[in-house]
Design a protein around this motif. Structure first.
Motif, PDB file in Angstrom:
ATOM      1  N   VAL A  56       4.235   1.442   2.049  1.00  0.00           N
ATOM      2  CA  VAL A  56       5.199   2.456   1.634  1.00  0.00           C
ATOM      3  C   VAL A  56       4.540   3.821   1.824  1.00  0.00           C
ATOM      4  CG1 VAL A  56       6.525   3.387  -0.305  1.00  0.00           C
ATOM      5  CG2 VAL A  56       6.210   0.907  -0.070  1.00  0.00           C
ATOM      6  N   THR A  57       5.240   4.738   2.468  1.00  0.00           N
ATOM      7  CA  THR A  57       4.719   6.095   2.605  1.00  0.00           C
ATOM      8  C   THR A  57       5.612   7.058   1.834  1.00  0.00           C
ATOM      9  OG1 THR A  57       5.983   6.575   4.617  1.00  0.00           O
ATOM     10  CG2 THR A  57       3.789   5.618   4.904  1.00  0.00           C
ATOM     11  N   THR A  58       5.019   8.133   1.381  1.00  0.00           N
ATOM     12  CA  THR A  58       5.759   9.172   0.672  1.00  0.00           C
ATOM     13  C   THR A  58       5.170  10.521   1.056  1.00  0.00           C
ATOM     14  OG1 THR A  58       6.482   9.971  -1.485  1.00  0.00           O
ATOM     15  CG2 THR A  58       4.301   8.986  -1.392  1.00  0.00           C
ATOM     16  N   GLY A  59       6.014  11.532   1.092  1.00  0.00           N
ATOM     17  CA  GLY A  59       5.548  12.819   1.596  1.00  0.00           C
ATOM     18  C   GLY A  59       5.565  12.787   3.112  1.00  0.00           C
ATOM     19  N   GLY A  60       5.424  13.934   3.743  1.00  0.00           N
ATOM     20  CA  GLY A  60       5.413  13.981   5.203  1.00  0.00           C
ATOM     21  C   GLY A  60       6.644  13.348   5.811  1.00  0.00           C
ATOM     22  N   THR A  61       7.792  13.594   5.215  1.00  0.00           N
ATOM     23  CA  THR A  61       9.011  12.900   5.617  1.00  0.00           C
ATOM     24  C   THR A  61       9.688  13.489   6.843  1.00  0.00           C
ATOM     25  OG1 THR A  61      10.250  14.259   4.048  1.00  0.00           O
ATOM     26  CG2 THR A  61       9.494  12.085   3.293  1.00  0.00           C
ATOM     27  N   GLY A  62       9.087  14.489   7.449  1.00  0.00           N
ATOM     28  CA  GLY A  62       9.627  15.010   8.697  1.00  0.00           C
ATOM     29  C   GLY A  62      10.432  16.291   8.586  1.00  0.00           C
ATOM     30  N   PHE A  63      10.531  16.858   7.400  1.00  0.00           N
ATOM     31  CA  PHE A  63      11.335  18.065   7.245  1.00  0.00           C
ATOM     32  C   PHE A  63      10.535  19.340   7.487  1.00  0.00           C
ATOM     33  CE2 PHE A  63      13.505  14.910   4.519  1.00  0.00           C
ATOM     34  CZ  PHE A  63      14.652  14.821   5.276  1.00  0.00           C
ATOM     35  N   GLY A  64       9.227  19.268   7.384  1.00  0.00           N
ATOM     36  CA  GLY A  64       8.374  20.423   7.641  1.00  0.00           C
ATOM     37  C   GLY A  64       7.776  20.335   9.029  1.00  0.00           C
ATOM     38  N   VAL A  65       7.285  21.455   9.523  1.00  0.00           N
ATOM     39  CA  VAL A  65       6.708  21.510  10.874  1.00  0.00           C
ATOM     40  C   VAL A  65       5.528  20.557  11.011  1.00  0.00           C
ATOM     41  CG1 VAL A  65       5.560  23.021  12.535  1.00  0.00           C
ATOM     42  CG2 VAL A  65       7.488  23.880  11.208  1.00  0.00           C
ATOM     43  N   ARG A  66       4.697  20.463   9.993  1.00  0.00           N
ATOM     44  CA  ARG A  66       3.492  19.637  10.089  1.00  0.00           C
ATOM     45  C   ARG A  66       3.706  18.196   9.634  1.00  0.00           C
ATOM     46  NH1 ARG A  66       0.714  18.734   5.641  1.00  0.00           N
ATOM     47  NH2 ARG A  66       1.477  19.616   3.710  1.00  0.00           N
ATOM     48  N   ARG A 112       4.343  14.637   9.963  1.00  0.00           N
ATOM     49  CA  ARG A 112       4.292  13.737  11.110  1.00  0.00           C
ATOM     50  C   ARG A 112       4.312  12.262  10.715  1.00  0.00           C
ATOM     51  NH1 ARG A 112       5.884  15.241  15.358  1.00  0.00           N
ATOM     52  NH2 ARG A 112       4.503  13.879  16.479  1.00  0.00           N
ATOM     53  N   THR A 113       4.438  11.975   9.438  1.00  0.00           N
ATOM     54  CA  THR A 113       4.363  10.590   8.974  1.00  0.00           C
ATOM     55  C   THR A 113       5.372   9.667   9.649  1.00  0.00           C
ATOM     56  OG1 THR A 113       3.469  11.348   6.862  1.00  0.00           O
ATOM     57  CG2 THR A 113       4.343   9.104   6.935  1.00  0.00           C
ATOM     58  N   PRO A 114       6.656  10.053   9.773  1.00  0.00           N
ATOM     59  CA  PRO A 114       7.602   9.136  10.429  1.00  0.00           C
ATOM     60  C   PRO A 114       7.223   8.819  11.873  1.00  0.00           C
ATOM     61  CG  PRO A 114       8.788  10.852   9.250  1.00  0.00           C
ATOM     62  CD  PRO A 114       7.339  11.236   9.258  1.00  0.00           C
ATOM     63  N   GLU A 115       6.797   9.841  12.604  1.00  0.00           N
ATOM     64  CA  GLU A 115       6.415   9.616  14.007  1.00  0.00           C
ATOM     65  C   GLU A 115       5.197   8.711  14.117  1.00  0.00           C
ATOM     66  OE1 GLU A 115       8.803  13.317  13.728  1.00  0.00           O
ATOM     67  OE2 GLU A 115       7.074  12.584  12.624  1.00  0.00           O
ATOM     68  N   VAL A 116       4.214   8.943  13.268  1.00  0.00           N
ATOM     69  CA  VAL A 116       2.998   8.117  13.297  1.00  0.00           C
ATOM     70  C   VAL A 116       3.331   6.671  12.947  1.00  0.00           C
ATOM     71  CG1 VAL A 116       0.776   7.717  12.176  1.00  0.00           C
ATOM     72  CG2 VAL A 116       1.440  10.031  12.831  1.00  0.00           C
ATOM     73  N   VAL A 166      -3.551  10.940   1.732  1.00  0.00           N
ATOM     74  CA  VAL A 166      -4.017  11.231   3.083  1.00  0.00           C
ATOM     75  C   VAL A 166      -3.464  12.589   3.517  1.00  0.00           C
ATOM     76  CG1 VAL A 166      -4.002  10.441   5.480  1.00  0.00           C
ATOM     77  CG2 VAL A 166      -4.009   8.776   3.628  1.00  0.00           C
ATOM     78  N   PRO A 167      -4.314  13.483   4.039  1.00  0.00           N
ATOM     79  CA  PRO A 167      -3.783  14.757   4.551  1.00  0.00           C
ATOM     80  C   PRO A 167      -2.781  14.498   5.679  1.00  0.00           C
ATOM     81  CG  PRO A 167      -6.185  14.790   4.497  1.00  0.00           C
ATOM     82  CD  PRO A 167      -5.750  13.378   4.199  1.00  0.00           C
ATOM     83  N   ASP A 168      -1.877  15.427   5.887  1.00  0.00           N
ATOM     84  CA  ASP A 168      -0.869  15.264   6.931  1.00  0.00           C
ATOM     85  C   ASP A 168      -1.511  15.535   8.291  1.00  0.00           C
ATOM     86  OD1 ASP A 168       1.465  14.700   8.116  1.00  0.00           O
ATOM     87  OD2 ASP A 168       2.617  16.301   7.205  1.00  0.00           O
ATOM     88  N   ASP A 169      -2.306  14.573   8.696  1.00  0.00           N
ATOM     89  CA  ASP A 169      -3.037  14.619   9.957  1.00  0.00           C
ATOM     90  C   ASP A 169      -2.753  13.311  10.682  1.00  0.00           C
ATOM     91  OD1 ASP A 169      -5.529  15.662  11.613  1.00  0.00           O
ATOM     92  OD2 ASP A 169      -5.905  13.542  11.164  1.00  0.00           O
ATOM     93  N   GLY A 229       0.858  -1.173   0.000  1.00  0.00           N
ATOM     94  CA  GLY A 229       0.000   0.000   0.000  1.00  0.00           C
ATOM     95  C   GLY A 229       0.894   1.222   0.000  1.00  0.00           C
ATOM     96  N   ALA A 230       0.425   2.312  -0.554  1.00  0.00           N
ATOM     97  CA  ALA A 230       1.207   3.543  -0.589  1.00  0.00           C
ATOM     98  C   ALA A 230       0.359   4.680  -0.066  1.00  0.00           C
ATOM     99  CB  ALA A 230       1.675   3.840  -2.015  1.00  0.00           C
ATOM    100  N   VAL A 231       0.851   5.409   0.903  1.00  0.00           N
ATOM    101  CA  VAL A 231       0.146   6.542   1.486  1.00  0.00           C
ATOM    102  C   VAL A 231       0.874   7.810   1.098  1.00  0.00           C
ATOM    103  CG1 VAL A 231      -0.595   7.670   3.622  1.00  0.00           C
ATOM    104  CG2 VAL A 231      -0.585   5.188   3.481  1.00  0.00           C
ATOM    105  N   SER A 232       0.148   8.790   0.584  1.00  0.00           N
ATOM    106  CA  SER A 232       0.759  10.057   0.204  1.00  0.00           C
ATOM    107  C   SER A 232      -0.107  11.193   0.694  1.00  0.00           C
ATOM    108  CB  SER A 232       0.900  10.143  -1.318  1.00  0.00           C
ATOM    109  OG  SER A 232       1.324  11.429  -1.700  1.00  0.00           O
ATOM    110  N   ASP A 233       0.518  12.231   1.277  1.00  0.00           N
ATOM    111  CA  ASP A 233      -0.250  13.401   1.706  1.00  0.00           C
ATOM    112  C   ASP A 233       0.045  14.621   0.842  1.00  0.00           C
ATOM    113  OD1 ASP A 233       2.239  14.263   2.532  1.00  0.00           O
ATOM    114  OD2 ASP A 233       1.456  15.187   4.342  1.00  0.00           O
ATOM    115  N   THR A 234       0.940  14.499  -0.108  1.00  0.00           N
ATOM    116  CA  THR A 234       1.400  15.623  -0.905  1.00  0.00           C
ATOM    117  C   THR A 234       0.259  16.356  -1.593  1.00  0.00           C
ATOM    118  OG1 THR A 234       3.481  14.492  -1.306  1.00  0.00           O
ATOM    119  CG2 THR A 234       2.941  16.292  -2.791  1.00  0.00           C
ATOM    120  N   ALA A 235      -0.681  15.654  -2.102  1.00  0.00           N
ATOM    121  CA  ALA A 235      -1.741  16.259  -2.899  1.00  0.00           C
ATOM    122  C   ALA A 235      -3.111  16.084  -2.258  1.00  0.00           C
ATOM    123  CB  ALA A 235      -1.724  15.652  -4.289  1.00  0.00           C
ATOM    124  N   ALA A 236      -3.182  16.204  -0.954  1.00  0.00           N
ATOM    125  CA  ALA A 236      -4.443  15.974  -0.256  1.00  0.00           C
ATOM    126  C   ALA A 236      -5.547  16.912  -0.744  1.00  0.00           C
ATOM    127  CB  ALA A 236      -4.258  16.118   1.250  1.00  0.00           C
TER     128      ALA A 236
END
Length: 85
Positions: free
Chosen positions: A62-72, A74-78, A38-41, A2-9
């Motif tokens: 597999v996840t893409t986007g939300g890699t932890g470089f921006g303030v919001r 949170r994908t790695p932590e989740v 998926v939105p970065d929520d 499965g692939a989760v992406s928040d880039t284009a929510a």
């Protein structure tokens, strides 16, 4: 598979990484059973990852986007929390 992406929510037509990952996975002979933007929520990411994992029909996610470089981002932590559960 499965692939989760928040880039284009806000506009899923803008998502390039999700379809690219699906194509790579499929090209390697695997099935990408789910592809979801998926939105970065934290709650929505956690729900998606846990649901896919609990269904028993996904070997890896597999996840893409939300890699932890921006303030919001949170994908790695989740995902770390989900794998610890």
């Amino acid at each position: 598979r499965g692939a989760v992406s928040d880039t284009a929510a806000a506009d899923t037509s803008l998502d390039k990484s999700g379809p690219t990952i699906r194509d790579i996975i499929s090209g390697a002979g695997y099935e990408c059973k789910y592809l979801l933007v998926v939105p970065d929520d934290e709650l929505r990411i956690r729900h998606t990852v846990r649901t896919w994992a609990d269904q028993g029909d996904v070997d890896w996610i597999v996840t893409t986007g939300g890699t932890g470089f921006g303030v919001r981002d949170r994908t790695p932590e989740v995902c770390s929390q989900c794998s610890a559960d």
